[in-house]
Design a protein around this motif. Sequence first.
Motif, PDB file in Angstrom:
ATOM      1  N   PRO A  31     -22.550 -63.428  -1.105  1.00 32.34           N
ATOM      2  CA  PRO A  31     -22.704 -61.696  -1.521  1.00 32.34           C
ATOM      3  C   PRO A  31     -23.889 -61.824  -0.323  1.00 32.34           C
ATOM      4  O   PRO A  31     -24.354 -62.101  -1.266  1.00 32.34           O
ATOM      5  CB  PRO A  31     -22.262 -61.489  -3.152  1.00 32.34           C
ATOM      6  CG  PRO A  31     -21.414 -63.047  -3.539  1.00 32.34           C
ATOM      7  CD  PRO A  31     -22.211 -63.813  -2.337  1.00 32.34           C
ATOM      8  N   VAL A  32     -24.205 -60.368  -1.194  1.00 28.68           N
ATOM      9  CA  VAL A  32     -26.196 -59.410  -0.927  1.00 28.68           C
ATOM     10  C   VAL A  32     -25.808 -58.704  -2.452  1.00 28.68           C
ATOM     11  O   VAL A  32     -24.929 -58.588  -3.011  1.00 28.68           O
ATOM     12  CB  VAL A  32     -25.330 -58.581   0.358  1.00 28.68           C
ATOM     13  CG1 VAL A  32     -24.512 -57.497  -0.016  1.00 28.68           C
ATOM     14  CG2 VAL A  32     -27.098 -57.935   0.491  1.00 28.68           C
ATOM     15  N   TYR A  33     -27.155 -59.685  -2.682  1.00 28.21           N
ATOM     16  CA  TYR A  33     -27.515 -59.230  -3.987  1.00 28.21           C
ATOM     17  C   TYR A  33     -28.586 -57.783  -3.358  1.00 28.21           C
ATOM     18  O   TYR A  33     -29.128 -57.707  -2.654  1.00 28.21           O
ATOM     19  CB  TYR A  33     -27.790 -60.275  -4.485  1.00 28.21           C
ATOM     20  CG  TYR A  33     -27.218 -61.178  -5.386  1.00 28.21           C
ATOM     21  CD1 TYR A  33     -26.621 -60.756  -7.005  1.00 28.21           C
ATOM     22  CD2 TYR A  33     -25.876 -62.280  -4.474  1.00 28.21           C
ATOM     23  CE1 TYR A  33     -26.169 -61.689  -7.400  1.00 28.21           C
ATOM     24  CE2 TYR A  33     -25.339 -62.690  -5.203  1.00 28.21           C
ATOM     25  CZ  TYR A  33     -25.513 -62.323  -6.519  1.00 28.21           C
ATOM     26  OH  TYR A  33     -24.266 -63.162  -7.147  1.00 28.21           O
ATOM     27  N   ALA A  34     -28.329 -57.072  -4.985  1.00 30.98           N
ATOM     28  CA  ALA A  34     -29.464 -56.223  -4.630  1.00 30.98           C
ATOM     29  C   ALA A  34     -29.769 -56.079  -6.311  1.00 30.98           C
ATOM     30  O   ALA A  34     -29.521 -56.257  -6.868  1.00 30.98           O
ATOM     31  CB  ALA A  34     -28.960 -54.899  -4.658  1.00 30.98           C
ATOM     32  N   ALA A  35     -31.967 -55.838  -6.311  1.00 28.03           N
ATOM     33  CA  ALA A  35     -32.285 -55.356  -7.952  1.00 28.03           C
ATOM     34  C   ALA A  35     -33.120 -54.726  -7.644  1.00 28.03           C
ATOM     35  O   ALA A  35     -33.524 -53.533  -6.955  1.00 28.03           O
ATOM     36  CB  ALA A  35     -32.903 -56.881  -8.089  1.00 28.03           C
ATOM     37  N   HIS A  77     -25.201 -56.716  -7.041  1.00 25.88           N
ATOM     38  CA  HIS A  77     -24.309 -57.141  -5.558  1.00 25.88           C
ATOM     39  C   HIS A  77     -22.997 -56.722  -4.811  1.00 25.88           C
ATOM     40  O   HIS A  77     -22.529 -56.277  -5.853  1.00 25.88           O
ATOM     41  CB  HIS A  77     -23.403 -58.474  -5.460  1.00 25.88           C
ATOM     42  CG  HIS A  77     -22.397 -59.101  -6.518  1.00 25.88           C
ATOM     43  ND1 HIS A  77     -22.965 -59.433  -6.921  1.00 25.88           N
ATOM     44  CD2 HIS A  77     -21.138 -59.575  -6.120  1.00 25.88           C
ATOM     45  CE1 HIS A  77     -21.267 -59.704  -8.359  1.00 25.88           C
ATOM     46  NE2 HIS A  77     -20.680 -60.306  -7.529  1.00 25.88           N
ATOM     47  N   ALA A  78     -22.305 -56.958  -3.946  1.00 21.32           N
ATOM     48  CA  ALA A  78     -21.164 -56.424  -2.786  1.00 21.32           C
ATOM     49  C   ALA A  78     -20.752 -58.177  -2.595  1.00 21.32           C
ATOM     50  O   ALA A  78     -21.195 -58.703  -2.293  1.00 21.32           O
ATOM     51  CB  ALA A  78     -21.630 -55.633  -2.187  1.00 21.32           C
ATOM     52  N   SER A  79     -19.679 -58.381  -2.835  1.00 23.97           N
ATOM     53  CA  SER A  79     -18.565 -59.464  -2.583  1.00 23.97           C
ATOM     54  C   SER A  79     -18.478 -59.575  -1.048  1.00 23.97           C
ATOM     55  O   SER A  79     -18.344 -58.836   0.055  1.00 23.97           O
ATOM     56  CB  SER A  79     -17.240 -59.249  -3.243  1.00 23.97           C
ATOM     57  OG  SER A  79     -16.568 -57.899  -2.781  1.00 23.97           O
ATOM     58  N   VAL A  80     -18.250 -60.769  -0.851  1.00 22.95           N
ATOM     59  CA  VAL A  80     -17.977 -60.762   0.618  1.00 22.95           C
ATOM     60  C   VAL A  80     -16.390 -59.607   1.161  1.00 22.95           C
ATOM     61  O   VAL A  80     -16.662 -59.571   2.585  1.00 22.95           O
ATOM     62  CB  VAL A  80     -17.281 -62.913   1.174  1.00 22.95           C
ATOM     63  CG1 VAL A  80     -16.579 -62.721   2.454  1.00 22.95           C
ATOM     64  CG2 VAL A  80     -18.885 -63.384   1.100  1.00 22.95           C
ATOM     65  N   GLU A  81     -15.675 -59.279   0.080  1.00 17.80           N
ATOM     66  CA  GLU A  81     -14.693 -58.448   0.839  1.00 17.80           C
ATOM     67  C   GLU A  81     -15.219 -57.420   0.873  1.00 17.80           C
ATOM     68  O   GLU A  81     -14.169 -56.935   2.143  1.00 17.80           O
ATOM     69  CB  GLU A  81     -13.530 -58.630  -0.343  1.00 17.80           C
ATOM     70  CG  GLU A  81     -12.328 -57.469   0.050  1.00 17.80           C
ATOM     71  CD  GLU A  81     -12.435 -56.538  -0.265  1.00 17.80           C
ATOM     72  OE1 GLU A  81     -11.434 -55.564   0.512  1.00 17.80           O
ATOM     73  OE2 GLU A  81     -12.936 -56.020  -1.071  1.00 17.80           O
ATOM     74  N   GLU A  82     -16.325 -56.236  -0.245  1.00 20.92           N
ATOM     75  CA  GLU A  82     -16.936 -55.658   0.705  1.00 20.92           C
ATOM     76  C   GLU A  82     -17.418 -55.187   1.871  1.00 20.92           C
ATOM     77  O   GLU A  82     -18.122 -54.666   2.032  1.00 20.92           O
ATOM     78  CB  GLU A  82     -17.373 -54.887  -0.541  1.00 20.92           C
ATOM     79  CG  GLU A  82     -17.006 -55.340  -2.086  1.00 20.92           C
ATOM     80  CD  GLU A  82     -17.584 -54.650  -2.841  1.00 20.92           C
ATOM     81  OE1 GLU A  82     -16.860 -53.997  -3.575  1.00 20.92           O
ATOM     82  OE2 GLU A  82     -18.240 -55.325  -3.583  1.00 20.92           O
ATOM     83  N   ILE A  88     -22.467 -54.791   6.876  1.00 19.12           N
ATOM     84  CA  ILE A  88     -22.921 -55.209   5.987  1.00 19.12           C
ATOM     85  C   ILE A  88     -23.842 -53.840   5.496  1.00 19.12           C
ATOM     86  O   ILE A  88     -24.768 -54.172   4.382  1.00 19.12           O
ATOM     87  CB  ILE A  88     -23.908 -56.688   7.056  1.00 19.12           C
ATOM     88  CG1 ILE A  88     -25.203 -56.986   5.550  1.00 19.12           C
ATOM     89  CG2 ILE A  88     -24.529 -56.730   8.428  1.00 19.12           C
ATOM     90  CD1 ILE A  88     -24.510 -57.272   4.456  1.00 19.12           C
ATOM     91  N   LEU A  89     -24.084 -53.672   5.908  1.00 22.92           N
ATOM     92  CA  LEU A  89     -25.511 -52.286   6.297  1.00 22.92           C
ATOM     93  C   LEU A  89     -24.630 -51.635   4.938  1.00 22.92           C
ATOM     94  O   LEU A  89     -25.613 -51.375   3.517  1.00 22.92           O
ATOM     95  CB  LEU A  89     -25.787 -51.852   7.438  1.00 22.92           C
ATOM     96  CG  LEU A  89     -26.143 -50.137   6.873  1.00 22.92           C
ATOM     97  CD1 LEU A  89     -27.875 -50.522   7.061  1.00 22.92           C
ATOM     98  CD2 LEU A  89     -26.382 -49.277   8.100  1.00 22.92           C
TER      99      LEU A  89
END
Length: 200
Positions: A31-35, A77-82, A88-89
């Motif tokens: 996943p891609v993570y954000a905080a 986060h956003a999942s691999v499926e998302e 990715i952007l």
Amino acid sequence: MAAQPDLFDPREEGGLVAGIDEAGRGPLAGPVYAAAVILDPARPIEGLDDSKKLSAGRREHLASLIRERALSWAVAHASVEEIERLNILHATMLAMQRACLELSRTPALILVDGNRLPKGLPCRARALVGGDAREPAISAASILAKTARDACCLELHARYPHYAFDQHKGYGTALHLARLAEFGPCPEHRRGFAPVRRLL
């Protein structure tokens, strides 16, 4: 949406500012993570910086202090499926939006690392290129996002040990590419990314 110049700073009047950053846009897996972080001016944290400039041990130490001292913080986060469905952007923007909306307090201004702003934020926002090295709240968000994603990669390593996610954290290193070529993609690999797509 592109950021517009904006000099508004609610801190001059005692308002709250949140910093947002991401971790994991470039890797080939996971996943891609954000905080999002709202720091407490009464409880400063020394040594905040862009997470990429800090050792793993230093990041973990600072992450603990941030969770303890910040007025509010959230990781999403956003999942691999998302990532596959949105690209990715847009998946990164979604993770940033989620982190901000999970804050327990609503800031007057959100500062986002980079040159783009997520949609659907609850207040005014400004993008700062290089903000993870310039703005402490963004630095704090960078550290939380990075440590959360690194923890996720350790979980991936436990599930798929032959890919060595504990070492490369999903990035396209020589080791990762060699393991990809040997074993093929696992369910956590981003199939839209060229090095993975070529193996399908």
